[in-house]
Design a protein around this motif. Sequence first.
Motif, PDB file in Angstrom:
ATOM      1  N   ASN A 248     -10.636   5.973  14.564  1.00  0.00           N
ATOM      2  CA  ASN A 248     -10.804   5.762  16.099  1.00  0.00           C
ATOM      3  C   ASN A 248      -9.735   6.078  17.063  1.00  0.00           C
ATOM      4  N   THR A 249      -8.643   6.440  16.705  1.00  0.00           N
ATOM      5  CA  THR A 249      -7.449   6.635  17.437  1.00  0.00           C
ATOM      6  C   THR A 249      -6.436   7.443  16.898  1.00  0.00           C
ATOM      7  N   ARG A 250      -5.605   8.061  17.648  1.00  0.00           N
ATOM      8  CA  ARG A 250      -4.651   9.125  16.975  1.00  0.00           C
ATOM      9  C   ARG A 250      -3.682   8.376  16.316  1.00  0.00           C
ATOM     10  N   SER A 251      -3.386   7.220  16.616  1.00  0.00           N
ATOM     11  CA  SER A 251      -2.266   6.359  15.799  1.00  0.00           C
ATOM     12  C   SER A 251      -2.956   6.056  14.197  1.00  0.00           C
ATOM     13  N   GLU A 252      -4.069   5.764  14.197  1.00  0.00           N
ATOM     14  CA  GLU A 252      -4.886   5.729  13.063  1.00  0.00           C
ATOM     15  C   GLU A 252      -4.923   6.920  12.138  1.00  0.00           C
ATOM     16  N   LEU A 253      -5.002   8.247  12.721  1.00  0.00           N
ATOM     17  CA  LEU A 253      -4.987   9.305  12.010  1.00  0.00           C
ATOM     18  C   LEU A 253      -3.683   9.500  11.521  1.00  0.00           C
ATOM     19  N   VAL A 254      -2.565   9.354  12.283  1.00  0.00           N
ATOM     20  CA  VAL A 254      -1.389   9.389  11.972  1.00  0.00           C
ATOM     21  C   VAL A 254      -0.863   8.480  10.659  1.00  0.00           C
ATOM     22  N   ALA A 255      -1.376   7.318  10.523  1.00  0.00           N
ATOM     23  CA  ALA A 255      -1.362   6.309   9.672  1.00  0.00           C
ATOM     24  C   ALA A 255      -2.099   6.845   8.244  1.00  0.00           C
ATOM     25  N   ALA A 256      -3.117   7.579   8.546  1.00  0.00           N
ATOM     26  CA  ALA A 256      -4.144   8.074   7.334  1.00  0.00           C
ATOM     27  C   ALA A 256      -2.944   9.046   6.753  1.00  0.00           C
ATOM     28  N   PHE A 257      -2.490  10.275   7.500  1.00  0.00           N
ATOM     29  CA  PHE A 257      -1.858  11.207   6.784  1.00  0.00           C
ATOM     30  C   PHE A 257      -0.453  10.323   6.223  1.00  0.00           C
ATOM     31  N   GLU A 258       0.218   9.546   6.830  1.00  0.00           N
ATOM     32  CA  GLU A 258       1.261   8.751   6.038  1.00  0.00           C
ATOM     33  C   GLU A 258       0.924   8.039   4.958  1.00  0.00           C
ATOM     34  N   ASP A 259      -0.249   7.545   4.964  1.00  0.00           N
ATOM     35  CA  ASP A 259      -0.747   6.574   3.693  1.00  0.00           C
ATOM     36  C   ASP A 259      -1.125   7.670   2.450  1.00  0.00           C
ATOM     37  N   TYR A 260      -1.595   8.656   2.738  1.00  0.00           N
ATOM     38  CA  TYR A 260      -2.027   9.719   1.795  1.00  0.00           C
ATOM     39  C   TYR A 260      -0.748  10.265   1.128  1.00  0.00           C
ATOM     40  N   GLN A 261       0.281  10.607   2.005  1.00  0.00           N
ATOM     41  CA  GLN A 261       1.454  11.112   1.507  1.00  0.00           C
ATOM     42  C   GLN A 261       2.353  10.063   0.666  1.00  0.00           C
ATOM     43  N   ARG A 262       2.262   8.962   1.014  1.00  0.00           N
ATOM     44  CA  ARG A 262       2.879   8.067   0.250  1.00  0.00           C
ATOM     45  C   ARG A 262       2.223   7.618  -1.074  1.00  0.00           C
ATOM     46  N   THR A 263       0.819   7.252  -0.957  1.00  0.00           N
ATOM     47  CA  THR A 263       0.127   6.816  -2.202  1.00  0.00           C
ATOM     48  C   THR A 263      -0.860   7.754  -2.818  1.00  0.00           C
ATOM     49  N   GLU A 264      -1.054   8.861  -2.078  1.00  0.00           N
ATOM     50  CA  GLU A 264      -2.011   9.653  -2.469  1.00  0.00           C
ATOM     51  C   GLU A 264      -3.493   8.984  -2.845  1.00  0.00           C
ATOM     52  N   PHE A 265      -3.472   7.955  -2.213  1.00  0.00           N
ATOM     53  CA  PHE A 265      -4.958   7.085  -2.166  1.00  0.00           C
ATOM     54  C   PHE A 265      -5.059   6.736  -3.572  1.00  0.00           C
ATOM     55  N   GLY A 266      -4.303   6.380  -4.282  1.00  0.00           N
ATOM     56  CA  GLY A 266      -4.366   5.971  -5.698  1.00  0.00           C
ATOM     57  C   GLY A 266      -3.937   6.754  -6.556  1.00  0.00           C
ATOM     58  N   GLY A 267      -3.694   8.157  -6.333  1.00  0.00           N
ATOM     59  CA  GLY A 267      -3.382   9.077  -7.454  1.00  0.00           C
ATOM     60  C   GLY A 267      -4.547   9.865  -7.783  1.00  0.00           C
ATOM     61  N   TRP A 268      -4.278  11.048  -8.766  1.00  0.00           N
ATOM     62  CA  TRP A 268      -5.127  11.754  -9.237  1.00  0.00           C
ATOM     63  C   TRP A 268      -5.197  11.676 -10.700  1.00  0.00           C
ATOM     64  N   PRO A 269      -6.167  11.021 -11.444  1.00  0.00           N
ATOM     65  CA  PRO A 269      -6.280  10.870 -12.794  1.00  0.00           C
ATOM     66  C   PRO A 269      -6.591  12.041 -13.615  1.00  0.00           C
ATOM     67  N   TRP A 270      -6.786  13.210 -13.180  1.00  0.00           N
ATOM     68  CA  TRP A 270      -7.682  14.298 -13.852  1.00  0.00           C
ATOM     69  C   TRP A 270      -6.405  15.249 -14.027  1.00  0.00           C
TER      70      TRP A 270
END
Length: 295
Positions: A248-270
Amino acid sequence: RDLGQDFAGVDGWRMYHGLTVPGFPQHPHRGFETITYARQGYIDHSDSLGAAARFGRGDVQWMTAGAGVVHSEMFPLLDTDGPNTVELFQIWLNLPPEDKMAEPCYSMLWDEDIPRVDHVDDDGVATQVTVIAGALPGVDPADLPAPPPRSWASRADADVAVWHVRIDPGGRFELPPAAGPRTHRMVYVFEGAGVEVGGHPTAAPVGVRVDASVAAPLVAGGGGAEVLVLQGRPIGAPVAQYGPFVMNTRSELVAAFEDYQRTEFGGWPWPSDDPVHGPSPERFARHADGQVATR
């Protein structure tokens, strides 16, 4: 070509590539849903929750990305003697602000379970409507596929519909008025010699926005036609979208990128970025909780 980086449009399209087969190796999403309607071929799904599926030929996968999921969509080359044509629609459906961070999940709508409406007009010409979402006369509401629980489509007043309409040559079918006064409706003519939409000639491929408060007659040309109808009531919230994230906001987009870079949304189990689920054409869905369905 570079894995996951082929956006040059050399062959008239831009897409990811896997190391073994075509497709979309692992990539993240947050804040919306994907509705993947497979018309031809097969799709191999794998995700960061540990879930996997092979679906196609009329099946629909409905995935709520919510707070964040990483998935891959590969196109297995199962026919060793002929073409492995894949044709699909992927519809992005937004989530309201309160559901942007919902728990990720996916549902499989198997082709055999998706209701159809068979209509014959006054001249005896047939139309078939595949009802992926949304009430339509001729379908018992109890037979409608259930969207994921946090989907905008799970709310009756959202008036979401996804209908695939196939009209035989010269046939006529009338889209009924939508339930709500604020509903938006788009008629995408994608196949055939053309359709009159409310009396206006329309050639494929083109999308036509129609007044959803009144019935919309569709009349196919001499070659017949196929139409995708998309409708829904607007969520009424700001949209901030960049790449694979819809917030909904640019700040939420920035947070999404930062979260993905930090956590990879739980990692890739394959073991690879582009898993393929073997040579068997059997369709299946293995969910994160271990439940398995086959077709």
